[in-house]
Design a protein around this motif. Structure first.
Motif, PDB file in Angstrom:
ATOM      1  N   TYR A 105       0.834  -1.210   0.000  1.00 32.45           N
ATOM      2  CA  TYR A 105       0.000   0.000   0.000  1.00 32.45           C
ATOM      3  C   TYR A 105       0.865   1.255   0.000  1.00 32.45           C
ATOM      4  O   TYR A 105       0.512   2.268  -0.606  1.00 32.45           O
ATOM      5  N   GLY A 106       2.003   1.186   0.698  1.00 33.14           N
ATOM      6  CA  GLY A 106       2.899   2.330   0.745  1.00 33.14           C
ATOM      7  C   GLY A 106       3.481   2.651  -0.621  1.00 33.14           C
ATOM      8  O   GLY A 106       3.549   3.802  -1.038  1.00 33.14           O
ATOM      9  N   LEU A 107       3.877   1.584  -1.347  1.00 33.99           N
ATOM     10  CA  LEU A 107       4.390   1.741  -2.709  1.00 33.99           C
ATOM     11  C   LEU A 107       3.368   2.450  -3.581  1.00 33.99           C
ATOM     12  O   LEU A 107       3.694   3.323  -4.378  1.00 33.99           O
ATOM     13  N   ARG A 108       2.113   2.028  -3.402  1.00 35.07           N
ATOM     14  CA  ARG A 108       1.015   2.579  -4.192  1.00 35.07           C
ATOM     15  C   ARG A 108       0.958   4.092  -4.016  1.00 35.07           C
ATOM     16  O   ARG A 108       0.868   4.839  -4.994  1.00 35.07           O
ATOM     17  N   ILE A 109       1.034   4.538  -2.767  1.00 34.68           N
ATOM     18  CA  ILE A 109       0.943   5.976  -2.516  1.00 34.68           C
ATOM     19  C   ILE A 109       2.201   6.695  -3.005  1.00 34.68           C
ATOM     20  O   ILE A 109       2.113   7.735  -3.663  1.00 34.68           O
ATOM     21  N   SER A 110       3.360   6.101  -2.742  1.00 36.25           N
ATOM     22  CA  SER A 110       4.604   6.731  -3.197  1.00 36.25           C
ATOM     23  C   SER A 110       4.614   6.911  -4.708  1.00 36.25           C
ATOM     24  O   SER A 110       4.918   7.987  -5.219  1.00 36.25           O
ATOM     25  N   LEU A 111       4.273   5.836  -5.433  1.00 37.01           N
ATOM     26  CA  LEU A 111       4.321   5.906  -6.890  1.00 37.01           C
ATOM     27  C   LEU A 111       3.223   6.813  -7.433  1.00 37.01           C
ATOM     28  O   LEU A 111       3.423   7.527  -8.410  1.00 37.01           O
ATOM     29  N   PHE A 112       2.060   6.783  -6.789  1.00 35.58           N
ATOM     30  CA  PHE A 112       0.964   7.651  -7.230  1.00 35.58           C
ATOM     31  C   PHE A 112       1.379   9.121  -7.145  1.00 35.58           C
ATOM     32  O   PHE A 112       1.248   9.874  -8.105  1.00 35.58           O
ATOM     33  N   VAL A 113       1.915   9.504  -5.990  1.00 35.70           N
ATOM     34  CA  VAL A 113       2.347  10.897  -5.801  1.00 35.70           C
ATOM     35  C   VAL A 113       3.395  11.271  -6.839  1.00 35.70           C
ATOM     36  O   VAL A 113       3.321  12.315  -7.484  1.00 35.70           O
ATOM     37  N   ALA A 114       4.387  10.369  -7.028  1.00 35.85           N
ATOM     38  CA  ALA A 114       5.460  10.677  -7.966  1.00 35.85           C
ATOM     39  C   ALA A 114       4.933  10.795  -9.389  1.00 35.85           C
ATOM     40  O   ALA A 114       5.285  11.721 -10.123  1.00 35.85           O
ATOM     41  N   ALA A 115       4.051   9.848  -9.789  1.00 30.98           N
ATOM     42  CA  ALA A 115       3.570   9.836 -11.166  1.00 30.98           C
ATOM     43  C   ALA A 115       2.710  11.057 -11.467  1.00 30.98           C
ATOM     44  O   ALA A 115       2.874  11.704 -12.507  1.00 30.98           O
ATOM     45  N   VAL A 116       1.794  11.375 -10.558  1.00 34.92           N
ATOM     46  CA  VAL A 116       0.919  12.520 -10.805  1.00 34.92           C
ATOM     47  C   VAL A 116       1.728  13.813 -10.853  1.00 34.92           C
ATOM     48  O   VAL A 116       1.558  14.647 -11.752  1.00 34.92           O
ATOM     49  N   SER A 117       2.659  13.963  -9.902  1.00 36.92           N
ATOM     50  CA  SER A 117       3.434  15.206  -9.893  1.00 36.92           C
ATOM     51  C   SER A 117       4.330  15.285 -11.123  1.00 36.92           C
ATOM     52  O   SER A 117       4.513  16.352 -11.699  1.00 36.92           O
ATOM     53  N   LEU A 118       4.851  14.139 -11.558  1.00 35.15           N
ATOM     54  CA  LEU A 118       5.672  14.119 -12.766  1.00 35.15           C
ATOM     55  C   LEU A 118       4.853  14.585 -13.970  1.00 35.15           C
ATOM     56  O   LEU A 118       5.286  15.452 -14.735  1.00 35.15           O
ATOM     57  N   GLY A 119       3.655  14.002 -14.114  1.00 33.40           N
ATOM     58  CA  GLY A 119       2.803  14.364 -15.248  1.00 33.40           C
ATOM     59  C   GLY A 119       2.475  15.840 -15.266  1.00 33.40           C
ATOM     60  O   GLY A 119       2.625  16.514 -16.297  1.00 33.40           O
ATOM     61  N   LEU A 120       2.060  16.357 -14.118  1.00 28.99           N
ATOM     62  CA  LEU A 120       1.691  17.775 -14.047  1.00 28.99           C
ATOM     63  C   LEU A 120       2.900  18.670 -14.286  1.00 28.99           C
ATOM     64  O   LEU A 120       2.816  19.654 -15.024  1.00 28.99           O
ATOM     65  N   ALA A 121       4.040  18.302 -13.666  1.00 30.01           N
ATOM     66  CA  ALA A 121       5.223  19.154 -13.805  1.00 30.01           C
ATOM     67  C   ALA A 121       5.711  19.181 -15.249  1.00 30.01           C
ATOM     68  O   ALA A 121       6.095  20.230 -15.765  1.00 30.01           O
ATOM     69  N   ILE A 122       5.677  18.014 -15.916  1.00 28.14           N
ATOM     70  CA  ILE A 122       6.101  17.975 -17.322  1.00 28.14           C
ATOM     71  C   ILE A 122       5.182  18.842 -18.163  1.00 28.14           C
ATOM     72  O   ILE A 122       5.627  19.642 -18.985  1.00 28.14           O
ATOM     73  N   THR A 123       3.873  18.700 -17.948  1.00 32.61           N
ATOM     74  CA  THR A 123       2.922  19.463 -18.751  1.00 32.61           C
ATOM     75  C   THR A 123       3.142  20.960 -18.569  1.00 32.61           C
ATOM     76  O   THR A 123       3.312  21.697 -19.552  1.00 32.61           O
ATOM     77  N   ILE A 124       3.174  21.393 -17.300  1.00 36.68           N
ATOM     78  CA  ILE A 124       3.325  22.822 -17.043  1.00 36.68           C
ATOM     79  C   ILE A 124       4.682  23.318 -17.545  1.00 36.68           C
ATOM     80  O   ILE A 124       4.775  24.324 -18.249  1.00 36.68           O
ATOM     81  N   GLY A 125       5.730  22.569 -17.202  1.00 34.70           N
ATOM     82  CA  GLY A 125       7.073  22.974 -17.603  1.00 34.70           C
ATOM     83  C   GLY A 125       7.214  23.061 -19.105  1.00 34.70           C
ATOM     84  O   GLY A 125       7.827  23.993 -19.635  1.00 34.70           O
ATOM     85  N   THR A 126       6.632  22.082 -19.824  1.00 39.25           N
ATOM     86  CA  THR A 126       6.752  22.061 -21.274  1.00 39.25           C
ATOM     87  C   THR A 126       6.037  23.246 -21.906  1.00 39.25           C
ATOM     88  O   THR A 126       6.600  23.932 -22.763  1.00 39.25           O
ATOM     89  N   VAL A 127       4.804  23.489 -21.468  1.00 36.38           N
ATOM     90  CA  VAL A 127       4.053  24.601 -22.047  1.00 36.38           C
ATOM     91  C   VAL A 127       4.807  25.908 -21.815  1.00 36.38           C
ATOM     92  O   VAL A 127       5.003  26.711 -22.745  1.00 36.38           O
ATOM     93  N   ILE A 128       5.289  26.097 -20.598  1.00 38.74           N
ATOM     94  CA  ILE A 128       5.997  27.350 -20.295  1.00 38.74           C
ATOM     95  C   ILE A 128       7.312  27.429 -21.060  1.00 38.74           C
ATOM     96  O   ILE A 128       7.654  28.468 -21.625  1.00 38.74           O
ATOM     97  N   GLY A 129       8.029  26.306 -21.135  1.00 37.69           N
ATOM     98  CA  GLY A 129       9.319  26.291 -21.826  1.00 37.69           C
ATOM     99  C   GLY A 129       9.181  26.573 -23.309  1.00 37.69           C
ATOM    100  O   GLY A 129       9.930  27.372 -23.875  1.00 37.69           O
TER     101      GLY A 129
END
Lengths: 310, 325
Positions: A105-129
């Motif tokens: 269950y811990g892995l699930r939360i760790s990976l979920f947080v990482a994946a969602v933040s990665l997706g959002l950060a890439i999207t925002i960073g790419t558009v701005i870049g």
């Protein structure tokens, strides 16, 4: 991926003289030529599957209090439950929670947080870049000032500031990780887009009077993807480690949704009294995840960027 | 040069100002500042008095002015927990963090450069590969996890070193330090190694890559052809040339050492300002949090400024290109 400019021009007729593998195929073949990277990939897929299907495969729901028995608290790895007779392969914590289930269950939360933040950060960073690179001038220098300002402070400090002010929560950790990470992607995309912008296919697209948005996202962006992937492979491991660190420090995810970092923190108090398994096994899970991602990432980096040594 | 200095100084001031705005907005604009800045156990009269003193009943821009004015006078509020000025409490803890950071810095350079050069000279040897493998683990594994392993191995299993605290301290240059007593030193070793590992791994990789590059240069080949001893070639010809990028990295990473100390200090219960920050977050002692953030921002911006200036003195091209740009 390579030839975005052709999407507006009809493809030439007639047979293609030489059969060339698609870039994806070529990439896969080169990637697979390194056995260590393949091991890393298999390990990562396995970990991801465990995380996704944790509720189905975990021996116990570690947060369903009805399934826990205080009698089973602090059992060593391999001991069995007094009530149900279930074997705890990695022991239990002080509340009688099966560590195997808790880690899944811990892995699930760790990976979920990482994946969602990665997706959002890439999207925002790419558009701005891409925006910064395409328009240049004042917009560009303004955006890059902000990026530089942010990158001059350690990521962990910025994340701590945010979480100290916002409080705990999965959503808040994701927000903090996005704010910490977008600048890396913005800088990466901008630097490759600035090179691409001067190339002929962009001029060609401009002379077709395509809209700025179309040129930016259909023509410019696809050609900036490889460096983006390279940065992403580094950043995803960093995101997982940072989330674990924040949770370990007690400012990350809430106690009701413990990630690996929080599991380690919870067990930390018992480390000195010899109950090593409560924090060491979640730690090993975290380490394996990070190592698997790094093995894959290193290979991806080598394949996409042949000039890079070491 | 003067133009560059002024411009660079302006950037630093701007950075501090930007962070001050962010911290201010975070505390004053998000949520109710009365909850944030006034002790939850305060009486109604105290709340009214503090509200008036901090000017919380006035418009936001006026509040910001008061915040900046107070901050410039070194007043970032009183701690709820200790009842003393927050800045004083942090300055009390500063020497412990500085000692830890400096010892860690010395360790990371003292071990990182030789190991990196060694791995660079023999990239395919077992030792070279082991060093590189270790360095990958060193900077990909979370800091707190490395610290816990150190505790588990050296404090719990072997029982050689204490697991936390600062040990006996002595007065040195007006600060209390640990490294002069045997007991203090034994407390210092593990946290310093923990804090050093990440930087050491970076320095190893950098030193290795540069050594490999420098080894191919004509002047190294020439020095070898001249019949110089291997030691002289490495110590004089190679080491000198790889130190430039290494020094840059050390400077840039010095600031992040202060931030990473938060983690190390928490793991090892080291009574520095990083541990204070985490304790304050848990106790909701917000004036201390704000004061910590502003002081750390000041430290990091100052370090970055000094490093940039020193670097531009060492390498005149940087100042010149900045002036043109």
């Amino acid at each position: 991926m390579t030839d975005a400019a052709t999407d507006d021009i009809p493809a030439p007729d007639g047979p293609v003289a030489v059969k060339i593998d698609s870039p994806a195929k070529r990439f896969a073949r080169e990637f697979a030529s390194d056995p260590i990277a393949v091991v890393g990939l298999i390990l990562f897929v396995l970990i991801a599957l465990i995380a996704i299907f944790a509720p189905l495969i975990a021996p116990q729901d570690p947060y369903d209090l009805a399934q826990l028995s205080i009698m089973d608290g602090g059992l060593q790895p391999g001991e069995s439950s007094f009530g149900t007779g279930m074997t705890f392969w990695l022991g239990t914590d002080t509340q009688g929670r099966d560590m195997v289930s808790a880690i899944m269950y811990g892995l699930r939360i760790s990976l979920f947080v990482a994946a969602v933040s990665l997706g959002l950060a890439i999207t925002i960073g790419t558009v701005i870049g891409v925006t910064a690179a395409y328009f240049g001038g004042k917009i560009d220098s303004f955006i890059m000032r902000i990026v530089d300002l942010q990158l001059s402070f350690p990521a962990i400090l910025i994340a701590l500031i945010l979480l100290a002010l916002l409080g705990r929560g999965v959503d808040k950790v994701i927000l903090a990780l996005v704010i910490v990470q977008w600048a890396y992607y913005a800088r990466t995309v901008r630097s490759s887009a600035i090179v691409e912008r001067r190339k002929d296919y962009i001029d060609a697209a401009r002379s077709l009077a395509l809209s700025d948005r179309r040129i930016m996202f259909r023509h410019l962006l696809p050609n900036c993807v490889p460096p983006l992937i390279v940065v992403a492979t580094v950043q995803i491991a960093q995101a997982i480690a940072l989330e674990a660190t924040l949770s370990f420090l007690g400012v990350g995810v809430p106690i009701t949704e413990p990630s690996l970092g929080l599991l380690i923190a919870n067990g930390y108090d018992y480390l000195l009294s010899g109950r090593y398994w409560i924090s060491i096994f979640p730690g090993i899970a975290l380490v394996l995840t990070i190592i698997a991602i790094n093995l894959v990432g290193d290979r991806v980096r080598d394949v996409l960027n042949p000039r890079l040594d070491t | 040069m003067i133009v560059y200095l002024i411009r660079r100084f302006g950037q630093s001031v701007l950075s501090i100002a930007a962070m001050a705005v962010l911290v201010f907005l975070g505390v004053y604009a998000i949520g109710n500042p009365i909850d944030v800045l006034i002790n939850p156990e305060a009486t109604q009269a105290e709340i009214a008095a503090t509200t008036a003193r901090l000017g919380l009943d006035r418009p936001l821009y006026e509040q910001f002015g008061i915040f900046v004015w107070n901050a410039l006078h070194g007043d970032l509020g009183n701690s709820f927990v200790y009842g003393r000025p927050a800045v004083d409490i942090i300055l009390d803890r500063l020497p412990a963090t500085m000692e830890l950071a400096f010892v860690a810095l010395i360790l990371s350079v003292g071990l990182g450069v030789p190991l990196g050069v060694w791995a660079g000279l023999r990239p395919d040897s077992i030792a070279g590969r082991t060093i590189m493998g270790g360095s990958i683990l060193g900077f990909s594994l979370p800091n707190f996890w490395q610290g816990m392993l150190l505790i588990l191995i050296f404090a719990v299993l072997l029982g050689w070193l204490p697991a936390g605290g600062r040990g006996e301290t002595t007065e040195f240059l007006g600060m209390r330090v640990s490294f002069l007593t045997l007991d203090g030193l034994s407390h210092l070793i593990l946290p310093a190694i923990n804090l050093a590992l990440f930087k050491m791994s970076l320095i190893i990789r950098l030193a290795r890559a540069n050594t490999r590059e420098v080894c191919l240069q004509d002047y190294v080949k020439f020095a070898r052809a001249k019949g110089l001893s291997g030691r002289r070639v490495v110590l004089v010809h190679i080491l000198k040339n790889i130190m430039i990028p290494v020094v840059t990295i050390i400077g840039l990473e010095l600031g992040s050492m202060v931030a990473f100390a938060i983690v190390t200090e928490t793991v090892f219960a080291w009574p520095g300002m990083g541990k204070l920050l985490i304790d304050s977050i848990n106790l909701l002692d917000r004036p201390v949090i704000v004061a910590y953030l502003m002081l750390t921002v000041l430290i990091i911006v100052t370090i970055n400024f000094v490093v940039d200036v020193i670097y531009s003195l060492l390498d005149p091209r940087i100042g010149l290109s900045e002036m043109k740009g």
